[in-house]
Design an enzyme around this catalytic site. Structure first.
Site, PDB file in Angstrom:
ATOM      1  N   GLU A 284       0.829  -1.216   0.000  1.00  0.00           N
ATOM      2  CA  GLU A 284       0.000   0.000   0.000  1.00  0.00           C
ATOM      3  C   GLU A 284       0.858   1.259   0.000  1.00  0.00           C
ATOM      4  O   GLU A 284       0.430   2.310  -0.457  1.00  0.00           O
ATOM      5  CB  GLU A 284      -0.921   0.027   1.232  1.00  0.00           C
ATOM      6  CG  GLU A 284      -2.267  -0.601   0.978  1.00  0.00           C
ATOM      7  CD  GLU A 284      -3.290  -0.343   2.081  1.00  0.00           C
ATOM      8  OE1 GLU A 284      -3.003   0.379   3.041  1.00  0.00           O
ATOM      9  OE2 GLU A 284      -4.397  -0.907   1.966  1.00  0.00           O
ATOM     10  N   HIS A 305       8.307 -26.521  -0.975  1.00  0.00           N
ATOM     11  CA  HIS A 305       7.662 -27.640  -1.667  1.00  0.00           C
ATOM     12  C   HIS A 305       6.423 -27.194  -2.436  1.00  0.00           C
ATOM     13  O   HIS A 305       5.622 -28.012  -2.859  1.00  0.00           O
ATOM     14  CB  HIS A 305       7.333 -28.738  -0.654  1.00  0.00           C
ATOM     15  CG  HIS A 305       8.565 -29.336  -0.047  1.00  0.00           C
ATOM     16  ND1 HIS A 305       9.084 -30.549  -0.423  1.00  0.00           N
ATOM     17  CD2 HIS A 305       9.428 -28.833   0.889  1.00  0.00           C
ATOM     18  CE1 HIS A 305      10.197 -30.794   0.257  1.00  0.00           C
ATOM     19  NE2 HIS A 305      10.422 -29.750   1.060  1.00  0.00           N
ATOM     20  N   LYS A 419     -14.393   0.330  -3.418  1.00  0.00           N
ATOM     21  CA  LYS A 419     -15.421   0.716  -2.438  1.00  0.00           C
ATOM     22  C   LYS A 419     -16.535   1.495  -3.115  1.00  0.00           C
ATOM     23  O   LYS A 419     -17.717   1.234  -2.893  1.00  0.00           O
ATOM     24  CB  LYS A 419     -14.808   1.600  -1.344  1.00  0.00           C
ATOM     25  CG  LYS A 419     -13.944   0.879  -0.364  1.00  0.00           C
ATOM     26  CD  LYS A 419     -13.640   1.830   0.792  1.00  0.00           C
ATOM     27  CE  LYS A 419     -12.417   1.370   1.557  1.00  0.00           C
ATOM     28  NZ  LYS A 419     -11.922   2.382   2.478  1.00  0.00           N
TER      29      LYS A 419
HETATM   30  O1  PA5 Z   1      -3.443   1.149   5.944  1.00  0.00           O
HETATM   31  C1  PA5 Z   1      -4.554   1.602   5.848  1.00  0.00           C
HETATM   32  O2  PA5 Z   1      -4.801   2.812   6.012  1.00  0.00           O
HETATM   33  C2  PA5 Z   1      -5.736   0.708   5.540  1.00  0.00           C
HETATM   34  O3  PA5 Z   1      -5.347  -0.606   5.338  1.00  0.00           O
HETATM   35  C3  PA5 Z   1      -6.740   0.745   6.667  1.00  0.00           C
HETATM   36  O4  PA5 Z   1      -6.104   0.276   7.845  1.00  0.00           O
HETATM   37  C4  PA5 Z   1      -7.946  -0.133   6.363  1.00  0.00           C
HETATM   38  O5  PA5 Z   1      -8.532   0.263   5.150  1.00  0.00           O
HETATM   39  C5  PA5 Z   1      -8.967  -0.025   7.477  1.00  0.00           C
HETATM   40  O6  PA5 Z   1      -9.310   1.317   7.696  1.00  0.00           O
HETATM   41  P1  PA5 Z   1     -10.041   1.771   9.004  1.00  0.00           P
HETATM   42  O7  PA5 Z   1      -9.127   1.557  10.150  1.00  0.00           O
HETATM   43  O8  PA5 Z   1     -10.328   3.213   8.775  1.00  0.00           O
HETATM   44  O9  PA5 Z   1     -11.292   0.949   9.136  1.00  0.00           O
END
Ligand code: PA5
Length: 444
Positions: A284, A305, A419
């Protein structure tokens, strides 16, 4: 201190792999420390090991005790950065079989990370006749998967214990001031903990988001934070001996040589979930603007394996980063009786640790001979202190690496795309135009 070894990658790296990146790393380090680079408003995690809220940690420890006393099961509800860190460290420091082995601490199940009705029903049924508590973790407080799971488990709690009883079993970790969850928690009077606004999900494992479930499992979260603080001393010091600089430079240079997949490898099943956390952290943070190393993970020797063939002989665009511990926590001596037919006489008197280490060395030799550069990161022991070091090392290296490649390592604009489409298809208010466009498209 953590040891980073680049020896087995050197034949694949240009001679100036480090020297040509020193300026970039100096700049990246300054941006992280000053919080004035891209996404600088989300660098609150950089100084967290020194500045964390001591009182909140005391409150977390007290709450963990309450959870342990009142519940056989803790349901942790969260997705992405709101659960991967606590799951990774639970499995690393307790066991991947924690739920089978837990005696004095509650079983811990993670949900809110799926929309599978089968998975949800299974877990709801499991806790129906057990005493349980909930820790819902969502920084934004608006994440659909998390909100749905919270709704279902909260309803079950209220059915079992009534609204008042349920209130004592719900612990909310969210933004200090904003969001649907913060508002709901204030209205209902739930106990709350905060994820600082300056810390994004995937960098939040050392906040209440990661710490509460770990404390409930009886793990030493203060040692974890101490390890992070010591790692900070190591990796925030500019210079080419800094292991985070070496890691960031090596992976950036390997990417430049066409190695665009990094495989995080370990020789401990306890580290498998850590690989999931690491994948999110780097994926990310760097996978944007049409670039970024693709992060993958394997657990050896199990995956030798399954994935071993590909790593040895498949497309030559991989490099490997191995994480290992220097000292195992237990010894497992091999004592085959001569002539017992096991074929293992040659291992008499050896510890299983020795065998595992030879597997690692043999694999490094094979993979490098096969064209896969091998980086090695060694931590001392599988303890909270060393886990804190590992977490902070990777977070800092990820920040450096993101800035080195010119992206904002602290946003995730690509996560939004699915989303919006899902909301339109579900008929969420505010998405009418997109929904109509989708439906027209389907009819065509
Ligand atoms: O790293 C990030 O920002 C995301 O992976 C969030 O942790 C994830 O989308 C969950 O978001 P939230 O904590 O707002 O529910």
């Amino acid at each position: 201190m953590l040891q980073f070894d680049v020896t087995h990658a050197l034949p694949f790296l240009p001679k100036n792999w480090m020297s040509s990146r020193l300026d970039g790393l100096t700049e990246a380090c300054n941006l992280l420390e000053r919080g004035n680079g891209l996404g600088g408003q989300f660098t609150g995690w950089v100084k967290l090991p020194e500045t964390y809220d001591r009182q909140e940690v005391q409150r977390l420890l007290q709450t963990a005790q309450i959870i342990r006393k009142q519940s056989d099961v803790l349901i942790v509800i969260g997705i992405g950065g709101s659960y991967l860190g606590s799951r990774a460290l639970l499995e690393l420091l307790a066991s991947p079989h924690y739920n089978l082995l837990a005696r004095k601490t509650p079983q811990i199940f993670f949900t809110g990370n799926t929309l599978s009705s089968d998975a949800m029903t299974e877990l709801l049924d499991y806790v129906r006749d057990r005493d349980f508590s909930i820790n819902v973790v969502s920084k934004s407080g608006d994440t659909t998967e998390t909100a749905i799971a919270f709704l279902l488990f909260r309803q079950l709690l209220e059915e079992k214990y009534g609204k008042d009883g349920a209130r004592d079993r719900i612990f909310v970790t969210t933004d200090r001031h904003e969001g649907t969850l913060r508002a709901l928690a204030s209205r209902a009077g739930y106990a709350t903990f905060s994820v600082p606004a300056s810390i994004g999900g995937r960098y939040s494992v050392l906040t209440a988001a990661g710490l509460l479930p770990l404390a409930a499992a009886g793990l030493d979260i203060q040692d974890l934070l101490m390890g992070a603080a010591d790692a900070r001393k190591l990796v925030s010091k500019p210079g080419q001996d800094n292991p985070a600089w070496q890691y960031a430079a090596a992976r950036n240079a390997l990417y430049g040589e066409g190695k665009n997949i990094e495989v995080l490898a370990c020789y401990e099943p306890h580290l498998r979930a850590f690989g999931e956390w690491w994948k999110q952290l780097f994926g990310e943070s760097e996978g944007k603007e049409g670039q970024g190393v693709f992060p993958a993970s394997v657990e050896f020797t199990a995956d030798l394996h399954s994935m071993g063939q590909y790593i040895q002989e498949g497309s030559r665009n991989l490099f490997e980063t191995v994480v290992r511990f220097n000292v195992p926590q237990s010894s497992c001596l091999l004592d085959p009786t001569p002539g017992d037919g096991s074929g293992l006489d040659y291992l008499r008197g050896r510890d299983l640790r020795f065998v595992n280490e030879q597997a690692r060395r043999g694999t490094a030799l094979a993979h490098t001979a096969g064209g896969v550069p091998n980086l090695l990161l060694t931590a001392g022991e599988r303890t909270p202190y060393w886990a804190g070091q590992l977490v902070y090392f990777f977070e800092y290296a990820c920040g450096l690496s993101g800035y080195l490649s010119g992206v904002n390592p602290f946003d995730q604009p690509g996560v939004e795309a699915y989303k919006h489409n899902m909301f339109a298809l579900l008929g969420k208010p505010g998405y009418e135009a997109q929904r109509k466009a989708f439906l027209d498209q389907m009819e065509e």
